[in-house]
Design an enzyme around this catalytic site. Structure first.
Site, short mmCIF file in Angstrom:
data_model
loop_
_atom_site.label_atom_id
_atom_site.label_comp_id
_atom_site.label_asym_id
_atom_site.label_seq_id
_atom_site.Cartn_x
_atom_site.Cartn_y
_atom_site.Cartn_z
N HIS A 1 8.26 -6.12 -2.11
CA HIS A 1 7.96 -6.95 -3.28
C HIS A 1 9.01 -6.69 -4.38
O HIS A 1 9.42 -7.61 -5.08
CB HIS A 1 6.57 -6.60 -3.85
CG HIS A 1 5.44 -7.20 -3.08
ND1 HIS A 1 5.16 -8.55 -3.09
CD2 HIS A 1 4.49 -6.63 -2.29
CE1 HIS A 1 4.10 -8.78 -2.34
NE2 HIS A 1 3.67 -7.63 -1.84
N HIS B 1 -0.32 -9.81 3.45
CA HIS B 1 1.04 -9.35 3.12
C HIS B 1 2.05 -9.66 4.22
O HIS B 1 1.85 -9.30 5.38
CB HIS B 1 1.02 -7.84 2.85
CG HIS B 1 2.38 -7.26 2.57
ND1 HIS B 1 2.83 -7.01 1.30
CD2 HIS B 1 3.39 -6.90 3.41
CE1 HIS B 1 4.07 -6.54 1.36
NE2 HIS B 1 4.42 -6.45 2.64
N GLU C 1 -3.04 -5.20 5.90
CA GLU C 1 -3.32 -6.26 4.92
C GLU C 1 -3.03 -7.63 5.53
O GLU C 1 -1.88 -7.96 5.80
CB GLU C 1 -2.42 -6.08 3.68
CG GLU C 1 -2.62 -4.75 2.96
CD GLU C 1 -1.63 -4.54 1.82
OE1 GLU C 1 -0.74 -5.38 1.60
OE2 GLU C 1 -1.77 -3.51 1.14
N ASP D 1 2.27 -12.05 -0.90
CA ASP D 1 0.86 -11.91 -0.58
C ASP D 1 0.31 -13.32 -0.68
O ASP D 1 0.41 -13.94 -1.75
CB ASP D 1 0.15 -10.99 -1.58
CG ASP D 1 0.69 -9.56 -1.52
OD1 ASP D 1 1.19 -9.16 -0.46
OD2 ASP D 1 0.61 -8.86 -2.55
ZN LIG Z 1 2.03 -7.35 -0.62
#
Ligand SMILES: [Zn+2]
Length: 247
Positions: free
Chosen positions: A158, A225, A222, A165
């Site tokens: 990021h 992500h 996740e 995301d």
């Molecule tokens: Zn992320």
């Protein structure tokens, strides 16, 4: 002869008056335009004329050789940056305003995915994009636990402007059911956790296959992500401006 001279003088006066009035009007116009620009900086919620708004939106206010603001390129893509609100896991607003920046190569691919999904009556919704290193530090200061936040010394994708995301939305902008909300920290958010409805599993598969097909890589823990692996950029701390039409 005197009669003609008087007439000439009268015509000259009328012309001068008309010229003066035109100049005055011009000054007034310029003044109101510059006042309009000043109020943009002061108050982003100002109601501006469509013309002025168009002028502002037409000029990117960032380094386009390094960054792309997704909304600037395609206004239909949904941006819901949780770190620009208090609705996030640290319960604190981290970004002054919500703008989704990515490095140009990654942005181009995301925009293409969004447009391809639109043809099937769907689209993308972004929860987080590029995250300045100074914000990563603030997150780390609040939650110094590598399970939830990447140590800013190491930096995350990021911070390089190469991670997103995100989720998929239907034609009315409703998020597809992915089994858990964004930033749900627990087994139910893992790709390897399969105890979900068929619908959830199908939606997750759709997001994963769509992203992986164009060079984005998932992480096990996740579902939201993805990071772009076909480009390399250094960690960055570019902090974006907050302006009209960009929030
Ligand atoms: Zn992320």
């Amino acid at each position: 002869m005197t009669h003609y001279l008087n007439l000439y003088l009268l015509l000259l006066s009328i012309c001068s008056l008309l010229l003066f009035a035109a100049c005055k009007n011009e000054v007034k116009l310029n003044k109101s335009e510059s006042e309009g620009r000043a109020s943009v900086k002061k108050d982003t919620t100002s109601v501006l004329s469509a013309v002025l708004l168009k002028k502002i939106k037409a000029v990117p206010d960032y380094d386009t050789s390094q960054w792309v603001d997704l909304k600037f390129m395609d206004s239909t893509i949904l941006i819901d940056l949780r770190y620009a609100t208090e609705d996030n896991f640290v319960k604190e607003k981290m970004y002054e305003c919500a703008r989704c920046f990515l490095r140009p190569k990654a942005a181009k691919v995301i925009l293409k995915i969004h447009q391809d999904l639109q043809e099937k009556g769907m689209g993308l919704k972004l929860f987080d994009c590029y995250r300045p290193l100074s914000i990563q530090q603030r997150l780390w200061d609040k939650v110094p636990d590598a399970t939830y936040v990447t140590n800013p010394k190491k930096g995350s994708m990021h911070n390089r402007g190469l991670a997103v995301d995100l989720t998929i939305v239907d034609s009315s902008g409703e998020e597809l059911d992915m089994g858990t909300p964004f930033d749900f920290f627990g087994r139910k958010a893992h790709h390897t956790h399969t105890d979900h409805t068929k619908e959830v599993l199908k939606n997750r598969r759709l997001l994963k296959s769509t992203m992986e097909a164009v060079g984005f890589k998932s992480i096990r823990t996740e579902w939201w992500h993805y990071s772009y692996r076909y480009a390399k950029y250094p960690l960055a701390d570019m902090v974006w401006e907050c302006g009209v039409g960009n929030q």
